[in-house]
Design an enzyme around this catalytic site. Structure first.
Site, PDB file in Angstrom:
ATOM      1  N   CYS A 254       0.799  -1.226   0.000  1.00  0.00           N
ATOM      2  CA  CYS A 254       0.000   0.000   0.000  1.00  0.00           C
ATOM      3  C   CYS A 254       0.831   1.275   0.000  1.00  0.00           C
ATOM      4  O   CYS A 254       0.288   2.356  -0.216  1.00  0.00           O
ATOM      5  CB  CYS A 254      -0.940   0.003   1.206  1.00  0.00           C
ATOM      6  N   HIS A 417      -1.856  19.831   6.613  1.00  0.00           N
ATOM      7  CA  HIS A 417      -2.800  18.766   6.286  1.00  0.00           C
ATOM      8  C   HIS A 417      -2.089  17.420   6.339  1.00  0.00           C
ATOM      9  O   HIS A 417      -0.894  17.323   6.047  1.00  0.00           O
ATOM     10  CB  HIS A 417      -3.405  18.974   4.890  1.00  0.00           C
ATOM     11  N   HIS A 450     -14.380   5.588   4.879  1.00  0.00           N
ATOM     12  CA  HIS A 450     -15.820   5.374   4.913  1.00  0.00           C
ATOM     13  C   HIS A 450     -16.427   5.355   3.511  1.00  0.00           C
ATOM     14  O   HIS A 450     -17.260   4.498   3.193  1.00  0.00           O
ATOM     15  CB  HIS A 450     -16.478   6.492   5.732  1.00  0.00           C
ATOM     16  N   ASN A 454     -10.422   0.815   1.765  1.00  0.00           N
ATOM     17  CA  ASN A 454      -8.971   0.794   1.602  1.00  0.00           C
ATOM     18  C   ASN A 454      -8.668   0.549   0.121  1.00  0.00           C
ATOM     19  O   ASN A 454      -8.766  -0.574  -0.368  1.00  0.00           O
ATOM     20  CB  ASN A 454      -8.362  -0.307   2.470  1.00  0.00           C
TER      21      ASN A 454
END
Length: 523
Positions: A254, A417, A450, A454
């Site tokens: 990932c 951020h 949400h 993923n």
């Protein structure tokens, strides 16, 4: 004040106390006439912020008196003094020429050897069609109907879904909607083409870039690596030029999106006036697990369809239209440690069914990789005030063997951020806690998890798109993208906004940003 009425007061340490009725009125009036105890009432964060400003501007503060003195002395000089200075320089013409030559040579060497700036012109995230959505109830019903999972495995998946932080609008590939599922090579290629080409079509359209203008192509996909490669599929689809420098990264997990950006950055240092495209995706079709081993069922519940395409450039002319400038990339690899190497591991279970197993030590290993990564990143991005505080705490602990808690640098002073890889709710929770972040700092990660689940290496781009869609990205803001992946790796990329960034046309949040943040997740 009425006898029966009570007023709640906030104390200096953030607690609260109840002040009763008439019996305490006199005490209140007497106390109100005194000046407040600043040592008790001043919030530590403001003292810390002031200290940060003082140390960060220390060099400027030191130079200001020197400049003032120089200006005063210059203003008091007479015409005769200036003439004498000029004559002195004339008699030392050789020295002046030599110094000038060294200055010009030094500037030339600096300009020729400094790293070329890398600009992020634009990026796009793939948004699958609505018919691929997989609400939790549909997911569980489909899992039951396949007949591959026993009751214990079905219950385990149900609990994982409930705690995962995923909503009902995430997507699974077409092959997984069929009963029975159809994890064929044809279906896997179809998923890859739809994701990659969908993201690239939007990118080329938004940037008004012709495919022939692309000089570098880097594609990363961890679990699906056919022949010809994914990068070759893109070259064939868009008829990219014959001398394109193409790369296909596989098996890197990932965090491979940051690795792909780092590779493109290095190539852009060598090849002048070039555009580079980075495509980050993952393929689910042939990597769904159809067994009953608990540690291998978790990816089924978390991973969803997604992908992103990013346009990078080293052309100075592109700075005017670029969104961001790449500031730093820091990569950490813990593969030398056996536990870290095997904590995310593709293997077969005892029935011969293939899947990705997640170790129970995953969070601890991720924490160690994160610690190493931020130790390297910290000196590059943290203000000098935070570095001095960290060093002083470490010095006291080492020299005096004092029981002093290690100082955790405030990364909120370095970044505006945060795009934390949406690997799962536990990952986001741990980073929020360990880095002492506020809910708004992890909002983009939670909402991406949400809404899209993923999506592996592309999740950090969905998160950046969320921040833009909310209108929070201002010129000069710094963004920290941080991702974890098999191996085990922790990689960071730091970007700086070159302007007030607005979301690109047909962004992934365009039709749903008004529904976010979901309150139950943001709290």
């Amino acid at each position: 004040m009425d006898q029966g009425r009570a007023t709640r007061l906030t104390t200096a340490n953030g607690g609260s106390g109840v002040v009763g009725g008439g019996g305490s009125v006199g005490v209140q009036i007497q106390q109100s006439r005194r000046l407040p105890d600043f040592l008790q009432s001043v919030n530590l964060k403001y003292v810390k912020l002031g200290y940060h400003y003082l140390i960060s501007n220390l060099l400027t503060l030191c130079f200001v008196p020197l400049i003032i003195v120089t200006l005063i002395e210059t203003s008091q000089m007479e015409l005769d003094d200036i003439r004498q200075l000029w004559l002195h320089l004339q008699y030392n013409l050789v020295s002046v020429v030599i110094c000038s030559a060294f200055l010009v040579f030094g500037l030339t060497v600096y300009i020729m050897t400094r790293p070329k700036p890398v600009y992020l012109v634009d990026y796009s995230c793939y948004k699958p069609p609505d018919h691929l959505k997989a609400p939790s109830h549909s997911f569980m019903e489909h899992s039951r109907l396949t007949g591959d999972f026993d009751d214990s495995s079905l219950e385990f998946q149900r609990k994982i879904l409930e705690r995962s932080g995923l909503g009902d609008d995430t997507y699974v590939p077409e092959a997984m909607h069929a009963i029975p599922p159809e994890p064929t090579m044809v279906a896997a290629r179809d998923e890859a083409e739809k994701v990659m080409f969908g993201a690239l079509d939007k990118l080329f359209s938004n940037c008004s870039v012709k495919p022939k203008d692309i000089g570098i192509l880097v594609v990363n996909c961890s679990l699906f690596n056919p022949t010809p490669s994914l990068s070759a599929m893109i070259v064939n689809k868009y008829k990219l030029r014959g001398n394109i420098r193409s790369f296909n990264l596989g098996g890197m997990g990932c965090s491979a999106g940051v690795i792909a950006v780092d590779l493109a950055k290095d190539l852009l240092q060598v090849h002048r006036n070039t555009n580079a495209v980075v495509v980050s995706t993952e393929n689910i079709t042939q990597n769904w697990y159809f067994g009953n081993k608990k540690s291998m069922l978790i990816p089924n519940c978390l991973f969803r369809v997604g992908g992103a395409a990013v346009l990078l450039s080293n052309k100075s002319v592109d700075r005017r239209r670029a969104k961001y400038k790449l500031v730093h990339v820091v990569r950490t690899h813990r593969g030398a440690d056996d536990k870290a190497f095997r904590c995310v591991y593709q293997e077969q279970d005892d029935k011969g069914k293939t899947g990705v197993s997640l170790s129970k030590d995953l969070m601890a290993i991720a924490g160690g990789a994160l610690k190493t990564n931020i130790t390297t990143l910290g000196p590059l991005v943290l203000p000098i005030s935070e570095q001095l505080l960290f060093f002083a705490t470490l010095l006291v602990k080492k020299l005096f063997n004092a029981d002093v808690k290690p100082y955790i640098p405030d990364f909120k002073l370095a970044f505006d951020h945060f795009c934390i890889h949406a690997g799962g709710r536990a990952v986001i929770d741990e980073l929020e806690k360990n880095l002492q972040l506020l809910p708004i700092h992890v909002e983009a990660s939670r909402m991406t998890l949400h809404r899209f689940g993923n999506t592996s290496s592309s999740s950090i781009w969905y998160e950046l798109a969320y921040i833009e869609a909310k209108g929070r990205m201002r010129k000069g803001n710094r963004v920290w993208q941080i991702a974890f992946g098999s191996g085990f790796k922790c990689n960071s990329a730091v970007w700086q906004a070159l302007r007030n960034v607005r979301p690109s046309h047909n962004g992934p949040w365009e039709d749903s940003i008004h529904n976010y943040p979901v309150k139950t997740l943001a709290e």
